[in-house]
Design an enzyme around this catalytic site. Structure first.
Site, PDB file in Angstrom:
ATOM      1  N   GLY A 206      10.728  31.033   8.562  1.00  0.00           N
ATOM      2  CA  GLY A 206       9.276  30.816   8.607  1.00  0.00           C
ATOM      3  C   GLY A 206       8.911  29.501   7.952  1.00  0.00           C
ATOM      4  O   GLY A 206       9.774  28.641   7.758  1.00  0.00           O
ATOM      5  N   ASN A 207       7.643  29.304   7.638  1.00  0.00           N
ATOM      6  CA  ASN A 207       7.227  28.094   6.933  1.00  0.00           C
ATOM      7  C   ASN A 207       5.991  28.395   6.095  1.00  0.00           C
ATOM      8  O   ASN A 207       5.481  29.518   6.120  1.00  0.00           O
ATOM      9  CB  ASN A 207       6.991  26.938   7.914  1.00  0.00           C
ATOM     10  N   HIS A 208       5.511  27.392   5.360  1.00  0.00           N
ATOM     11  CA  HIS A 208       4.457  27.637   4.363  1.00  0.00           C
ATOM     12  C   HIS A 208       3.034  27.614   4.922  1.00  0.00           C
ATOM     13  O   HIS A 208       2.083  27.663   4.145  1.00  0.00           O
ATOM     14  CB  HIS A 208       4.531  26.572   3.261  1.00  0.00           C
TER      15      HIS A 208
END
Ligand code: CTP
Length: 396
Positions: A206-208
């Protein structure tokens, strides 16, 4: 634009209430019809008689007295817009919680018109996490919040928390009302948040991305009258604002499917941070720890922006986002052209307070004709407004 507009002002107990008579005078001068409701605490800061004289209408404070009942439902339906100014910390918390122990709150809860709030409080109260949560709650319920200014405060301290000045409130109301119907009849598609690419039943790549920017854009489009579909990846945001159809997705491929089913848009803004790669194999079972190293094989995901760019009709406006860590401008221009977008929003990672997670952002817009438009660091709601203003100019 204010001529003939019906403006309902809700005043709460804050010293900034002294600015409201000037606002009322300005509104009446410009031809608006003004009605005022206030809390009992507000009446200690500014006189109902001053306000009723300037507004040329009775000022209401109580839900009922011995002989009459104030019709809060009728008030909320009468107005084109309700402005709560100043919004105190106390009323903010009550609005966020849905409390209804005075006429102002009852009117807010029954209002069918858009609601704007102009908070005013001391700096420590403004920065308190509860205040932030309550404001986020109000925004999620569709209330537009006018940011506080930095300056001298009633406590004698200097900091964030000053309510916007009357001229600023006037300008805000004017452009708010001018924009309410500017995108009526238009269909908009927005993507927001990260995507999660499953590795096994418990892990993902995933990512932020928090999704805040995309949700703010969807809210602003809806506020201007567009029919909005928001395709959101997994975020902590509970709901989208009023008038936004929310489609939840998890992976890049789910997000793509939802977007392609809505490719009859007039405006599409792809603000999601979509994973560029996804695991080739997703393990059915949790991967056990065994070898010293683990190699995941990844394949490219479909680029939603590029695919929509390839099928774009000439009446459709397509907007992409880019987050770069080097050669920002050159990469932004390259992306704009490669994906056939009409506008590209470059997020800065260099400025503190911009980018992922926070409530502020700093962007620069890149146009197809080579024009560039940089903006200062602003709240994500304000950035959304700037971006939608720019898009509105591009609609054929
Ligand atoms: N985007 C998309 N689908 C993808 C990847 C990106 O729709 N599979 C969109 C994003 O929503 C954004 C724009 O493309 O609007 C740019 O995304 P970004 O990740 O910055 O660009 P990439 O093309 O993936 O390039 P790179 O990661 O190499 O910078």
């Amino acid at each position: 634009m204010l001529t003939g507009k019906k403006i309902l002002i809700g005043i709460t107990g804050s010293i900034a209430a002294y600015k409201i008579p000037l606002l009322v005078r300005g509104l009446v001068k410009q031809g608006a019809e003004v009605r005022v409701v206030m809390t009992e605490a507000a009446a200690g800061f500014v006189s109902p008689l001053t306000l009723s004289t300037l507004a040329k209408s009775e000022v209401l404070t109580r839900l009922f007295d011995e002989s009459s009942w104030a019709n809060h439902v009728a008030l909320g339906r009468w107005a084109d817009v309700m402005l709560v100014a100043p919004l105190s910390c106390n009323t903010l918390s009550k609005m966020a919680a849905g409390a209804c122990d005075n006429l102002l709150l009852a009117t807010y809860l029954s209002a069918t018109c858009p609601v704007i709030a102009a908070p005013a409080m001391d700096e420590d109260m403004w920065h308190h996490p509860t205040t932030k949560d309550n404001l986020a709650r109000l925004s999620a319920h569709g209330v537009s919040v006018i940011p506080v200014a930095y300056g001298e405060l009633a406590s004698g301290l200097v900091g964030d928390g000053r309510m916007a000045e009357p001229e600023e409130l006037l300008r805000y109301l004017d452009s708010f009302l001018a924009n309410t119907v500017s995108l009526k009849g238009k269909k908009a598609l927005v993507t927001a948040g990260p995507t999660y690419e499953a590795i096994d039943p418990v892990r993902f790549i995933g990512n932020h991305s928090s999704g805040k920017m995309g949700y703010a854009l969807a809210g602003e489009l809806a506020r201007r009258g567009a029919a909005v579909t928001l395709v959101s990846g997994p975020t902590g945001i509970e709901r989208a604002g009023p008038g936004v159809e929310l489609i939840r997705s998890t992976s890049a491929s789910e997000m793509a499917t939802a977007c392609f089913a809505h490719d009859d848009y007039d405006i599409a803004i792809l603000a999601a941070a979509v994973a560029d790669y996804t695991p080739v194999h997703v393990s059915d079972q949790k991967i056990k720890k065994s070898e010293e190293t683990l190699t995941l094989e990844l394949r490219k995901t479909e680029d939603i922006l590029a695919t929509l760019g390839g099928r774009k009709g000439n009446r459709q406006v397509l907007v992409g986002f880019a987050l770069e860590t080097e050669n920002e401008a050159a990469n932004a221009v390259k992306k704009l052209q490669a994906k056939n977008a009409d506008l590209l929003v470059l997020n800065s990672l260099r400025t503190e307070g911009a980018g992922f997670g926070g409530d502020t952002n700093q962007v620069e817009l890149f146009y197809r004709d080579g024009r560039r438009k940089p903006f200062p660091l602003r709240s994500k709601t304000d950035v959304a407004r700037d971006i939608i203003d720019a898009i509105t100019e591009l609609i054929p």
